[in-house]
Design a protein around this motif. Sequence first.
Motif, PDB file in Angstrom:
ATOM      1  N   ARG B   5       0.864  -1.197   0.000  1.00  0.00           N
ATOM      2  CA  ARG B   5       0.000   0.000   0.000  1.00  0.00           C
ATOM      3  C   ARG B   5       0.897   1.243   0.000  1.00  0.00           C
ATOM      4  O   ARG B   5       1.841   1.326   0.783  1.00  0.00           O
ATOM      5  CB  ARG B   5      -0.897   0.013   1.237  1.00  0.00           C
ATOM      6  N   GLN B   6       0.572   2.184  -0.861  1.00  0.00           N
ATOM      7  CA  GLN B   6       1.412   3.387  -1.020  1.00  0.00           C
ATOM      8  C   GLN B   6       0.547   4.634  -0.998  1.00  0.00           C
ATOM      9  O   GLN B   6      -0.475   4.705  -1.687  1.00  0.00           O
ATOM     10  CB  GLN B   6       2.122   3.354  -2.382  1.00  0.00           C
ATOM     11  N   TRP B   7       0.971   5.655  -0.265  1.00  0.00           N
ATOM     12  CA  TRP B   7       0.314   6.962  -0.343  1.00  0.00           C
ATOM     13  C   TRP B   7       0.903   7.726  -1.528  1.00  0.00           C
ATOM     14  O   TRP B   7       2.095   8.037  -1.541  1.00  0.00           O
ATOM     15  CB  TRP B   7       0.505   7.761   0.945  1.00  0.00           C
ATOM     16  N   ILE B   8       0.049   7.989  -2.523  1.00  0.00           N
ATOM     17  CA  ILE B   8       0.471   8.649  -3.760  1.00  0.00           C
ATOM     18  C   ILE B   8      -0.049  10.086  -3.758  1.00  0.00           C
ATOM     19  O   ILE B   8      -1.208  10.336  -3.396  1.00  0.00           O
ATOM     20  CB  ILE B   8      -0.116   7.911  -4.988  1.00  0.00           C
ATOM     21  N   MET B   9       0.810  11.020  -4.137  1.00  0.00           N
ATOM     22  CA  MET B   9       0.335  12.399  -4.304  1.00  0.00           C
ATOM     23  C   MET B   9      -0.346  12.500  -5.670  1.00  0.00           C
ATOM     24  O   MET B   9       0.301  12.365  -6.704  1.00  0.00           O
ATOM     25  CB  MET B   9       1.489  13.397  -4.211  1.00  0.00           C
ATOM     26  N   VAL B  10      -1.665  12.732  -5.676  1.00  0.00           N
ATOM     27  CA  VAL B  10      -2.408  12.781  -6.939  1.00  0.00           C
ATOM     28  C   VAL B  10      -2.615  14.214  -7.419  1.00  0.00           C
ATOM     29  O   VAL B  10      -3.012  14.450  -8.554  1.00  0.00           O
ATOM     30  CB  VAL B  10      -3.779  12.067  -6.810  1.00  0.00           C
ATOM     31  N   VAL B  67       3.448  14.785  -9.160  1.00  0.00           N
ATOM     32  CA  VAL B  67       2.197  14.026  -9.109  1.00  0.00           C
ATOM     33  C   VAL B  67       2.492  12.578  -9.525  1.00  0.00           C
ATOM     34  O   VAL B  67       3.205  12.340 -10.503  1.00  0.00           O
ATOM     35  CB  VAL B  67       1.151  14.667 -10.054  1.00  0.00           C
ATOM     36  N   GLY B  68       1.964  11.647  -8.739  1.00  0.00           N
ATOM     37  CA  GLY B  68       2.213  10.232  -9.021  1.00  0.00           C
ATOM     38  C   GLY B  68       3.290   9.616  -8.135  1.00  0.00           C
ATOM     39  O   GLY B  68       3.413   8.391  -8.056  1.00  0.00           O
ATOM     40  N   ASP B  69       4.075  10.470  -7.455  1.00  0.00           N
ATOM     41  CA  ASP B  69       5.132   9.964  -6.569  1.00  0.00           C
ATOM     42  C   ASP B  69       4.544   9.450  -5.251  1.00  0.00           C
ATOM     43  O   ASP B  69       3.532   9.954  -4.761  1.00  0.00           O
ATOM     44  CB  ASP B  69       6.130  11.078  -6.214  1.00  0.00           C
ATOM     45  N   VAL B  70       5.228   8.468  -4.675  1.00  0.00           N
ATOM     46  CA  VAL B  70       4.947   8.067  -3.294  1.00  0.00           C
ATOM     47  C   VAL B  70       5.377   9.214  -2.377  1.00  0.00           C
ATOM     48  O   VAL B  70       6.426   9.829  -2.597  1.00  0.00           O
ATOM     49  CB  VAL B  70       5.734   6.788  -2.935  1.00  0.00           C
ATOM     50  N   VAL B  71       4.559   9.520  -1.377  1.00  0.00           N
ATOM     51  CA  VAL B  71       4.894  10.597  -0.445  1.00  0.00           C
ATOM     52  C   VAL B  71       6.223  10.282   0.245  1.00  0.00           C
ATOM     53  O   VAL B  71       6.406   9.186   0.790  1.00  0.00           O
ATOM     54  CB  VAL B  71       3.781  10.762   0.619  1.00  0.00           C
ATOM     55  N   ARG B  72       7.136  11.223   0.194  1.00  0.00           N
ATOM     56  CA  ARG B  72       8.434  10.998   0.832  1.00  0.00           C
ATOM     57  C   ARG B  72       8.287  10.846   2.337  1.00  0.00           C
ATOM     58  O   ARG B  72       7.468  11.519   2.969  1.00  0.00           O
ATOM     59  CB  ARG B  72       9.383  12.159   0.541  1.00  0.00           C
ATOM     60  N   ALA B  73       9.085   9.969   2.904  1.00  0.00           N
ATOM     61  CA  ALA B  73       9.076   9.778   4.352  1.00  0.00           C
ATOM     62  C   ALA B  73      10.342   9.041   4.761  1.00  0.00           C
ATOM     63  O   ALA B  73      10.884   8.241   3.984  1.00  0.00           O
ATOM     64  CB  ALA B  73       7.858   8.964   4.774  1.00  0.00           C
ATOM     65  N   TRP B  74      10.804   9.345   5.964  1.00  0.00           N
ATOM     66  CA  TRP B  74      11.896   8.607   6.576  1.00  0.00           C
ATOM     67  C   TRP B  74      11.301   7.464   7.403  1.00  0.00           C
ATOM     68  O   TRP B  74      10.208   7.623   7.973  1.00  0.00           O
ATOM     69  CB  TRP B  74      12.713   9.515   7.492  1.00  0.00           C
ATOM     70  N   MET B 102       5.899   6.763   2.252  1.00  0.00           N
ATOM     71  CA  MET B 102       4.707   6.407   3.020  1.00  0.00           C
ATOM     72  C   MET B 102       4.073   5.167   2.411  1.00  0.00           C
ATOM     73  O   MET B 102       3.120   5.236   1.624  1.00  0.00           O
ATOM     74  CB  MET B 102       3.714   7.578   2.969  1.00  0.00           C
ATOM     75  N   GLN B 103       4.625   3.996   2.757  1.00  0.00           N
ATOM     76  CA  GLN B 103       4.177   2.738   2.164  1.00  0.00           C
ATOM     77  C   GLN B 103       4.581   1.574   3.072  1.00  0.00           C
ATOM     78  O   GLN B 103       5.398   1.731   3.971  1.00  0.00           O
ATOM     79  CB  GLN B 103       4.776   2.580   0.768  1.00  0.00           C
ATOM     80  N   ASP B 104       3.991   0.408   2.789  1.00  0.00           N
ATOM     81  CA  ASP B 104       4.276  -0.775   3.615  1.00  0.00           C
ATOM     82  C   ASP B 104       5.686  -1.308   3.404  1.00  0.00           C
ATOM     83  O   ASP B 104       6.352  -1.730   4.341  1.00  0.00           O
ATOM     84  CB  ASP B 104       3.288  -1.897   3.260  1.00  0.00           C
ATOM     85  N   TYR B 105       6.119  -1.323   2.152  1.00  0.00           N
ATOM     86  CA  TYR B 105       7.422  -1.900   1.806  1.00  0.00           C
ATOM     87  C   TYR B 105       8.187  -0.906   0.964  1.00  0.00           C
ATOM     88  O   TYR B 105       7.601  -0.066   0.283  1.00  0.00           O
ATOM     89  CB  TYR B 105       7.244  -3.208   1.013  1.00  0.00           C
ATOM     90  N   THR B 106       9.505  -1.023   1.005  1.00  0.00           N
ATOM     91  CA  THR B 106      10.313  -0.153   0.157  1.00  0.00           C
ATOM     92  C   THR B 106      11.561  -0.895  -0.278  1.00  0.00           C
ATOM     93  O   THR B 106      12.053  -1.783   0.444  1.00  0.00           O
ATOM     94  CB  THR B 106      10.681   1.151   0.897  1.00  0.00           C
ATOM     95  N   ILE B 107      12.032  -0.551  -1.459  1.00  0.00           N
ATOM     96  CA  ILE B 107      13.305  -1.096  -1.935  1.00  0.00           C
ATOM     97  C   ILE B 107      14.302   0.053  -1.972  1.00  0.00           C
ATOM     98  O   ILE B 107      14.020   1.104  -2.551  1.00  0.00           O
ATOM     99  CB  ILE B 107      13.157  -1.714  -3.336  1.00  0.00           C
ATOM    100  N   LEU B 108      15.441  -0.119  -1.318  1.00  0.00           N
ATOM    101  CA  LEU B 108      16.446   0.949  -1.288  1.00  0.00           C
ATOM    102  C   LEU B 108      17.829   0.369  -1.534  1.00  0.00           C
ATOM    103  O   LEU B 108      18.109  -0.772  -1.145  1.00  0.00           O
ATOM    104  CB  LEU B 108      16.414   1.666   0.069  1.00  0.00           C
ATOM    105  N   PRO B 109      18.704   1.144  -2.159  1.00  0.00           N
ATOM    106  CA  PRO B 109      20.089   0.704  -2.328  1.00  0.00           C
ATOM    107  C   PRO B 109      20.827   0.814  -0.992  1.00  0.00           C
ATOM    108  O   PRO B 109      20.471   1.651  -0.147  1.00  0.00           O
ATOM    109  CB  PRO B 109      20.656   1.704  -3.339  1.00  0.00           C
ATOM    110  N   GLU B 110      21.833   0.005  -0.806  1.00  0.00           N
ATOM    111  CA  GLU B 110      22.523   0.003   0.494  1.00  0.00           C
ATOM    112  C   GLU B 110      23.154   1.370   0.803  1.00  0.00           C
ATOM    113  O   GLU B 110      23.291   1.744   1.956  1.00  0.00           O
ATOM    114  CB  GLU B 110      23.560  -1.133   0.577  1.00  0.00           C
ATOM    115  N   SER B 111      23.490   2.132  -0.239  1.00  0.00           N
ATOM    116  CA  SER B 111      24.085   3.453  -0.011  1.00  0.00           C
ATOM    117  C   SER B 111      23.094   4.426   0.639  1.00  0.00           C
ATOM    118  O   SER B 111      23.488   5.460   1.160  1.00  0.00           O
ATOM    119  CB  SER B 111      24.568   4.040  -1.339  1.00  0.00           C
TER     120      SER B 111
END
Lengths: 342, 342
Positions: B5-10, B67-74, B102-111
């Motif tokens: 689930r992702q919060w998208i800015m529409v 528009v269309g991006d997942v809301v940024r969050a730490w 702002m989502q259940d799962y995320t993929i991030l690079p180790e950097s």
Amino acid sequence: MPDNRQWIMVKKPEGLASEEHLELKTRPTDEPGSGEVLIEQLYLSLDPGQNFYMQSSADVGGGTMKVGDVVRAWGVGRVIASKSGRYPVGSYVRDRYGFAGMQDYTILPESSLYPVDPALAPFPAQIGVLGMPGLTAYFGMIDIGRPQAGETAVVSGAAGVVGTTAGQLAQVKGARAVGIAGGPDKCRYMVQEIGFDACVDYRAEDFEEQLAAACPNGIDVFFDNVAGKILDSCLSKMAYRGRIVSCGAIAEYGTVGQWRGLHNYWNVLVGSLRWEGLSIHNYYDRYDEAYAALEGWFREGRLRHREEVADGLENFIPVFHRLFTGANLGKLVLKIRDEAVA
Amino acid sequence: MPDNRQWIMVKKPEGLASEEHLELKTRPTDEPGSGEVLIEQLYLSLDPGQNFYMQSSADVGGGTMKVGDVVRAWGVGRVIASKSGRYPVGSYVRDRYGFAGMQDYTILPESSLYPVDPALAPFPAQIGVLGMPGLTAYFGMIDIGRPQAGETAVVSGAAGVVGTTAGQLAQVKGARAVGIAGGPDKCRYMVQEIGFDACVDYRAEDFEEQLAAACPNGIDVFFDNVAGKILDSCLSKMAYRGRIVSCGAIAEYGTVGQWRGLHNYWNVLVGSLRWEGLSIHNYYDRYDEAYAALEGWFREGRLRHREEVADGLENFIPVFHRLFTGANLGKLVLKIRDEAVA
């Protein structure tokens, strides 16, 4: 010892100092004490900051003036009596800290003086581009503004000596210099005589558009002598991580208490700007570095300058007022006596 | 791979983001690529700056949202699939740059990751005092504010985690910490629980007098999360050569275009102030220094903290709005799932 005419502040001004605040009085001259010299003043510098010293009630950065004080002023003169080994009779000197004062003669300790080489430049330039205004431009632009090659530096109140010098120092560092001045004549002077890359007339109807066009990548360094609306306008045009040097506030010198509202300060936050207030009194320990650097660039012909010389200590008030009406072009100095006299 | 689930800015908000700008959508989760990990998020941080990323149209300091991006969050989470040698499955990590989202799962690079030691502090604190807000306080107070022993540091929006941490960092450096917060409860909390030397209620009728009394020698460092009237008030109380850190502008987040007029900026000039806008995105190369310093002071018990945990990704909007009404006390985080799940 000759008699000494002195401009005394008899009442603290709330706005621009005028006849009701200032009186020319005559007093006897003293003998210099140990380590001191008696100077006959040749030229005195007229600077907007003098009004600040009179107006201000807080003792910040170098001392404010009290009723009864001689009006503070920077000057160049000749030693006519000396108890200093460093400055014998006949030496030419300028004062470092603005305590020469609006008067015919002054006594200063040798620690307050800096030697003047008459062969380097005419005396009016020695208290202009090479004097306190030059130091102001130096610390503001070099130490606070830190222009980099390829950047754009904007200077308001550009046609004054601090402005012309600040812009040229940005050019020395490889940046473009864009002036803001009042009227087409001053703008032409800035580009054609001083060599700024561009100059925008703040009285023009399309000032905002002209300024934006002159700074296509935004403003990296804004050296501000004016405050008010021009500052607000430049704030909105600052490039990311730009620097603002607050050096003066001619637009607000007459304002009592709060200044007019500034709206575009959002860019300090959003643009990660650095904005600093400049007082040369914070740099006493670096004056020699600045004098030497300015003299070096001056010898290389990289600091163009122009002085406007008015005559006679007695004319201080009307000449001083020209600073605030935009009537003068170049550094305004008051000639107290000819070099050859005395 | 589980659904995400992702919060998208529409739609881009002009003021505070709300139902019309945000939509919760479900999408499949991807596999991590080389050097990447898939993280199940445990707690996500709610920060006023998220609205800035949504509102802003300029791409400054770390990227704005389209528009269309997942809301940024730490956030902080656990690695559940890994193609990184540094972060195997089961490691706990927080993201450095706010792209957990702002989502259940995320993929991030180790950097983009920093390791989390679960024994050091509960997870909500790992994304509060020890996470991005801690870094913000660190660079703002230590790098820009530079408090000295015996000085006075004032923090507005003091009861937020950036505020509480910034004030305590000033205390670590030997300065007094004075908070500005809304209401007597928050002020009591600041002094009794967090340990500020004083805290002033900006809603009090005699706020100006109370603030002046709390800073008898003026304000040496002002760490501002609020802007507007509180900034104007503090500007007039800055000590000579004081420093202002602009970190946020909660009072102006709803304002479109120009902000309300600021009047006391005369003190930038007269008081030789230094005023800088802070963005942690300017400090990427110093994050490790800051993480290490914060963890060190945290272990010594010098960084008190408090978190307020709300439940459920689906509740993002109403919980986020609590940041702007002053309703929360301490660091606001959203619990996405219990550590023991999955």
